[in-house]
Design an enzyme around this catalytic site. Structure first.
Site, PDB file in Angstrom:
ATOM      1  N   CYS A  77       8.924 -12.725 -26.935  1.00 21.43           N
ATOM      2  CA  CYS A  77       8.540 -13.159 -27.156  1.00 21.43           C
ATOM      3  C   CYS A  77       8.262 -13.595 -28.218  1.00 21.43           C
ATOM      4  O   CYS A  77       8.662 -14.758 -28.933  1.00 21.43           O
ATOM      5  CB  CYS A  77       6.356 -12.630 -27.201  1.00 21.43           C
ATOM      6  SG  CYS A  77       6.053 -14.100 -27.525  1.00 21.43           S
TER       7      CYS A  77
ATOM      8  N   CYS B 237       8.891 -17.215 -26.680  1.00 22.52           N
ATOM      9  CA  CYS B 237       7.709 -17.767 -26.827  1.00 22.52           C
ATOM     10  C   CYS B 237       8.340 -18.194 -28.364  1.00 22.52           C
ATOM     11  O   CYS B 237       7.481 -19.647 -28.457  1.00 22.52           O
ATOM     12  CB  CYS B 237       6.099 -17.430 -27.300  1.00 22.52           C
ATOM     13  SG  CYS B 237       5.968 -16.191 -25.814  1.00 22.52           S
TER      14      CYS B 237
ATOM     15  N   LYS C 240      10.963 -20.740 -29.805  1.00 21.66           N
ATOM     16  CA  LYS C 240      10.342 -21.447 -27.948  1.00 21.66           C
ATOM     17  C   LYS C 240       9.433 -22.916 -28.437  1.00 21.66           C
ATOM     18  O   LYS C 240       9.881 -23.835 -28.907  1.00 21.66           O
ATOM     19  CB  LYS C 240      10.324 -21.730 -27.071  1.00 21.66           C
ATOM     20  CG  LYS C 240       9.513 -22.594 -26.296  1.00 21.66           C
ATOM     21  CD  LYS C 240       9.006 -22.601 -24.463  1.00 21.66           C
ATOM     22  CE  LYS C 240       7.879 -21.760 -24.795  1.00 21.66           C
ATOM     23  NZ  LYS C 240       6.985 -21.214 -24.078  1.00 21.66           N
TER      24      LYS C 240
ATOM     25  N   TYR D   9       8.851 -23.731 -15.813  1.00 27.73           N
ATOM     26  CA  TYR D   9       7.129 -23.720 -17.312  1.00 27.73           C
ATOM     27  C   TYR D   9       8.277 -24.320 -18.179  1.00 27.73           C
ATOM     28  O   TYR D   9       9.184 -24.468 -18.966  1.00 27.73           O
ATOM     29  CB  TYR D   9       6.008 -23.454 -17.281  1.00 27.73           C
ATOM     30  CG  TYR D   9       6.472 -21.949 -17.961  1.00 27.73           C
ATOM     31  CD1 TYR D   9       6.917 -21.474 -19.330  1.00 27.73           C
ATOM     32  CD2 TYR D   9       6.200 -21.195 -17.454  1.00 27.73           C
ATOM     33  CE1 TYR D   9       6.649 -20.342 -19.652  1.00 27.73           C
ATOM     34  CE2 TYR D   9       5.995 -19.501 -17.330  1.00 27.73           C
ATOM     35  CZ  TYR D   9       6.668 -19.133 -18.518  1.00 27.73           C
ATOM     36  OH  TYR D   9       7.024 -18.081 -18.544  1.00 27.73           O
TER      37      TYR D   9
ATOM     38  N   GLU E 297      10.144 -26.763 -20.654  1.00 33.33           N
ATOM     39  CA  GLU E 297       9.545 -26.664 -21.662  1.00 33.33           C
ATOM     40  C   GLU E 297      11.289 -27.344 -22.784  1.00 33.33           C
ATOM     41  O   GLU E 297      11.810 -27.993 -24.138  1.00 33.33           O
ATOM     42  CB  GLU E 297       9.320 -25.358 -21.968  1.00 33.33           C
ATOM     43  CG  GLU E 297       7.920 -25.367 -21.754  1.00 33.33           C
ATOM     44  CD  GLU E 297       7.510 -24.045 -22.256  1.00 33.33           C
ATOM     45  OE1 GLU E 297       6.502 -24.060 -22.291  1.00 33.33           O
ATOM     46  OE2 GLU E 297       7.973 -22.788 -21.953  1.00 33.33           O
TER      47      GLU E 297
ATOM     48  N   HIS F 285     -16.298 -37.925 -31.178  1.00 33.84           N
ATOM     49  CA  HIS F 285     -15.710 -38.841 -31.013  1.00 33.84           C
ATOM     50  C   HIS F 285     -15.308 -39.304 -32.562  1.00 33.84           C
ATOM     51  O   HIS F 285     -15.803 -38.818 -33.624  1.00 33.84           O
ATOM     52  CB  HIS F 285     -16.751 -40.107 -31.004  1.00 33.84           C
ATOM     53  CG  HIS F 285     -16.104 -41.344 -30.207  1.00 33.84           C
ATOM     54  ND1 HIS F 285     -15.577 -41.913 -28.983  1.00 33.84           N
ATOM     55  CD2 HIS F 285     -16.953 -42.473 -31.635  1.00 33.84           C
ATOM     56  CE1 HIS F 285     -15.235 -42.727 -29.947  1.00 33.84           C
ATOM     57  NE2 HIS F 285     -15.896 -43.197 -30.779  1.00 33.84           N
TER      58      HIS F 285
ATOM     59  N   GLU G   4     -12.779 -35.954 -25.709  1.00 32.46           N
ATOM     60  CA  GLU G   4     -14.494 -35.929 -25.390  1.00 32.46           C
ATOM     61  C   GLU G   4     -14.532 -36.451 -24.053  1.00 32.46           C
ATOM     62  O   GLU G   4     -15.425 -36.414 -23.250  1.00 32.46           O
ATOM     63  CB  GLU G   4     -15.290 -37.371 -26.468  1.00 32.46           C
ATOM     64  CG  GLU G   4     -13.877 -38.496 -26.699  1.00 32.46           C
ATOM     65  CD  GLU G   4     -14.783 -39.507 -26.955  1.00 32.46           C
ATOM     66  OE1 GLU G   4     -15.840 -39.884 -26.787  1.00 32.46           O
ATOM     67  OE2 GLU G   4     -13.923 -39.866 -27.910  1.00 32.46           O
TER      68      GLU G   4
END
Length: 451
Positions: free
Chosen positions: A42, A47, A50, A178, A182, A436, A441
């Site tokens: 990682c 991770c 990356k 993934y 990525e 908002h 939302e």
């Protein structure tokens, strides 16, 4: 019998480090053994670097988008060497923190390869004798898998891409998971011509089908050439013009580099586990029970080497559960249910809970979905859309799955994941006042099922 240590941890990735620190802080005498660098996949080649690449690659679009908001943006140029040097400094800083935290907790650090030689013993490449421990924890993670294709030796994996001295102008990325997606987004954003090959019908197998299709369409709009039902037959030897990639269709693609991101396998072979009596599964994973115990009572295993849920935060939770179980007197199993996950494709994905396909197999569901152009791009002029999706059990009204695609999806899913973990219903979402103007939302304003 007197042992040298209460615990020897093999592997100083995120899971192993957490287990070692917590065990030491609980009063155990602990040693950790790592043959490469502290931080594991990682931190060193996964991770963290990356995500730094994702940030770097996204600036190209940001410069373009700024014009729509009145900014005059000058000529921009991306320097791969400058980025890599900055990335290396950050990784070195993080590795130093890992090592210092271990030392501060009282863990003894060994920079060596560790091989299990028995239920209570480990041989270190830096020692001429075995070290003994009451407990051994295997946290050796996983490694990239490359198919046996002629010329595969000329390809690289996600390990090597972080060390490239130059960025390839053209690259073929093989894989549809993934990691492949990525890197396709990252290198495309940095200016490379990216061709992504996947032998299946669509990328991101295992993810919600609508989400996968949405992301694929957006990636293509951004310039990634995605070829499904396509695979490599052979890779030719390097020439002055690059590499010739022969496809199973007979077509040949000229490229500067080939990146295989075709999955990972548990890093459990060759470290003495089978010889010590530890059972391995069909994929070479260490077989464990819910408490991370192996078939040998004194040997435990956590993280990717067990092939349960291959995510860094999960390995950390498993490491913490191990320490609680063994050294804090509280038998604890890591919770693998309803894990929020972010995928840093471009656009990024945030997901938690069941896919629509899986939910329909076991539940009578309603689907609430919104596909819209976010406010950010009403003035930038960019043709990029977002997707938000809730899967609701009709009988209980419980939200079974939440899937988000777009800017900030990873941040949003962390908070939505809390609601799902608490068992939130669709009416709980509806009762929550919208923030908002935000994209998020939409999660609390979708009133009518789309199907």
């Amino acid at each position: 019998m007197a042992y040298d240590y209460d615990l020897i941890v093999i592997g100083a990735g995120s899971g192993g480090v957490r287990a070692a620190r917590m065990s030491a802080l609980a009063g155990a005498k602990v040693a950790i053994v790592e043959e490469y660098r502290y931080g594991g996949t990682c931190v060193i080649r996964g991770c963290v670097p990356k995500k730094l690449m994702v940030y770097a690659s996204a600036f190209a679009e940001s410069f373009e988008d700024a014009k729509g908001y009145g900014w005059t943006v000058g000529e921009s140029r991306f320097s791969w060497p400058d980025f890599m040097a900055a990335k290396d400094r950050e990784i070195a800083r993080l590795e130093g923190i890992y090592a210092r935290n271990l030392g501060a907790a009282g863990v003894e650090l060994h920079r060596a390869r560790g091989v299990v030689t028995g239920p209570h013993s480990v041989r270190l490449s830096s020692h001429d004798k075995d070290l003994t421990a009451k407990h051994i924890l295997v946290a050796t993670g996983g490694a990239p898998f490359v198919p046996d294709v002629p010329g595969a030796c000329h390809a690289m994996t996600s390990n090597e891409v972080f060390e490239l001295p130059e960025m390839p102008k053209r690259i073929v990325i093989v894989g549809g998971g993934y990691i492949a997606c990525e890197f396709a987004g990252v290198l495309n954003g940095m200016g490379a011509k990216v061709v992504q090959l996947y032998r299946g019908e669509r990328i991101l197998r295992g993810f919600d089908g609508e989400v996968a299709g949405f992301v694929q369409a957006e990636m293509i709009k951004k310039g990634v050439e995605i070829r499904v039902e396509s695979d490599v037959a052979a890779i030719g030897d390097p020439t002055e013009s690059g590499l010739a990639v022969e496809l199973t269709s007979g077509e040949t693609i000229e490229t500067d580099a080939v990146l295989y991101a075709t999955g990972r396998h548990p890093n459990a072979r060759g470290i003495g586990l089978e010889e010590a009596g530890v059972k391995l599964g069909a994929k070479g994973e260490v077989v464990v029970d819910e408490y991370s115990r192996t078939s040998v009572p004194s040997i435990w295993a956590i993280g990717d080497v067990t092939d349960r849920v291959a995510l860094t935060p999960v390995a950390i939770r498993e490491g913490a559960a191990f320490a609680k179980s063994v050294f804090e007197g509280e038998l604890t199993a890591a919770d693998h249910e309803l894990i929020p996950t972010a995928v840093f494709t471009q656009p990024e994905i945030g997901t938690c809970g069941m896919t629509e396909e899986a939910a329909r197999e076991t539940h009578d569901i309603e689907v609430y979905a919104a596909d819209f152009r976010p406010m950010m791009h009403t003035m930038s002029g960019r043709d990029e859309r977002m997707l938000m999706k809730l899967l609701v059990d009709k009988a209980t009204r419980k939200v079974l799955g939440c899937h988000l695609v777009g800017h900030g999806a990873g941040e949003m899913i962390q908070l939505a994941g809390i609601a799902l973990k608490m068992g939130a219903t669709k009416e709980d979402f509806d009762r929550t006042v919208a923030v908002h103007p935000t994209a998020a939302e939409e999660l609390v304003t979708m009133k009518t099922p789309t199907r």
